[in-house]
Design a protein around this motif. Structure first.
Motif, PDB file in Angstrom:
ATOM      1  N   TYR A  35       0.911  -1.179   0.022  1.00 61.34           N
ATOM      2  CA  TYR A  35       0.063   0.193  -0.095  1.00 61.34           C
ATOM      3  C   TYR A  35       0.738   1.292   0.041  1.00 61.34           C
ATOM      4  O   TYR A  35       1.790   1.509   1.010  1.00 61.34           O
ATOM      5  N   GLY A  42      -6.208   7.701   4.005  1.00 60.87           N
ATOM      6  CA  GLY A  42      -5.445   6.496   3.780  1.00 60.87           C
ATOM      7  C   GLY A  42      -4.598   5.672   2.663  1.00 60.87           C
ATOM      8  O   GLY A  42      -4.147   6.255   1.778  1.00 60.87           O
ATOM      9  N   PRO A  43      -4.448   4.810   3.160  1.00 64.03           N
ATOM     10  CA  PRO A  43      -3.657   3.191   2.492  1.00 64.03           C
ATOM     11  C   PRO A  43      -4.033   3.142   0.936  1.00 64.03           C
ATOM     12  O   PRO A  43      -6.034   3.733   0.377  1.00 64.03           O
ATOM     13  N   GLN A  44      -3.509   3.302  -0.201  1.00 65.51           N
ATOM     14  CA  GLN A  44      -3.520   3.286  -1.178  1.00 65.51           C
ATOM     15  C   GLN A  44      -3.138   1.891  -1.807  1.00 65.51           C
ATOM     16  O   GLN A  44      -2.252   2.011  -1.690  1.00 65.51           O
TER      17      GLN A  44
ATOM     18  N   TYR B  36     -10.183  -0.993  10.984  1.00 62.86           N
ATOM     19  CA  TYR B  36      -8.458  -0.919  11.512  1.00 62.86           C
ATOM     20  C   TYR B  36      -7.846   0.258  12.284  1.00 62.86           C
ATOM     21  O   TYR B  36      -8.927   1.138  11.825  1.00 62.86           O
ATOM     22  N   TYR B  87     -10.253   3.368  10.331  1.00 65.41           N
ATOM     23  CA  TYR B  87     -10.884   3.195   9.150  1.00 65.41           C
ATOM     24  C   TYR B  87     -11.929   1.829   8.999  1.00 65.41           C
ATOM     25  O   TYR B  87     -11.862   0.439  10.194  1.00 65.41           O
ATOM     26  N   PHE B 103      -9.410   1.431   1.293  1.00 68.30           N
ATOM     27  CA  PHE B 103      -9.423   2.322   2.604  1.00 68.30           C
ATOM     28  C   PHE B 103      -9.970   3.829   2.318  1.00 68.30           C
ATOM     29  O   PHE B 103      -9.243   4.529   1.342  1.00 68.30           O
ATOM     30  N   GLY B 104     -10.449   4.033   2.991  1.00 60.41           N
ATOM     31  CA  GLY B 104     -10.928   5.675   2.841  1.00 60.41           C
ATOM     32  C   GLY B 104      -9.487   6.912   3.800  1.00 60.41           C
ATOM     33  O   GLY B 104      -8.989   6.026   4.034  1.00 60.41           O
TER      34      GLY B 104
END
Lengths: 113, 113
Positions: A35, A42-44, B36, B87, B103-104
């Motif tokens: 990620y 947020g993580p992508q 999370y 999250y 994830f947003g």
């Protein structure tokens, strides 16, 4: 029992260079995901490896590539670095159990100047 | 993957209960809801996962109504160390799915004395 370990923890590169980040999954885990997390976001999802093959890929260009080794460890390679590649790169692993519990490493902080 | 919507931030005092509601109107039949927690400069950490009704573990409870279009993470008696980004994720099982969570921006929870 060591968790997910990543190296290096921090690194600085210049535009156009190439970088390799490394990840060792939690013991007993065979699936690794990578990620990218930009500051304040947020993580992508970048991609996921299982049985040494890329199984899923997010919306990232071909400059991002990876590899998984027979011992399940993984590498993330980024070519032709751009300023926008500056981020925290997270590796996550999971085992064979059918749950959504991913184990994340502490990440590799990449700064591109 | 179903899109999720959650508040950007929430403030609380120590000892209070914090409830974070996540909306996921397009959740699929085989999707689970997973939460999370992430501290600055660390990888996310799994808190809890559920499919329907209520799930409780040692750190949180997850409430899911019958239509499953939303879920609420409940953190009982928060402390300063619960200050983090939370999250809400939706995804289904199987090797191909769990690793590619979307994830947003998450919910920044700030706990003050």
């Amino acid at each position: 029992d060591a968790g997910v370990t990543q190296s290096p923890t921090h690194l600085i590169k210049t535009r156009g260079q190439q970088v390799t980040l490394r990840c060792s999954p939690k013991s007993g885990h065979d699936t690794v995901s990578w990620y990218q997390q930009a500051l304040g976001q947020g993580p992508q999802f970048i991609f996921q490896y299982y049985e040494e093959e890329e199984r899923q890929r997010g919306n990232f260009p071909d400059r991002f590539s990876g590899h998984q080794f027979p011992n399940y460890s993984s590498e993330l390679n980024v070519n032709a670095l751009l300023l926008g590649d500056s981020a925290l790169y997270l590796c996550a692993s999971r085992g064979a159990s059918n749950t959504g519990e991913l184990f994340f490493g502490e990440g590799s902080r990449l700064t591109v100047l | 993957l179903a899109k999720t919507t959650q508040p950007i931030s929430m403030d609380s005092y120590e000892g209070q209960e914090v409830n974070i509601t996540c909306s996921h109107n397009n959740i699929a039949t085989n999707d689970y809801i997973t939460w999370y927690q992430q501290f600055p400069s660390q990888g996310p950490r799994f808190i809890i996962q559920g499919y329907k009704t209520k799930v409780t573990n040692e750190v949180a409870s997850l409430f899911i109504p019958a239509d499953r279009k939303s879920s609420t993470l409940s953190l009982p008696r928060v402390s300063l160390s619960d200050t983090a980004v939370y999250y809400c994720l939706v995804g289904s099982g199987g090797t191909d799915s769990w690793g590619k969570f979307q994830f947003g921006a998450g919910t920044q929870v700030v706990v003050t004395p």
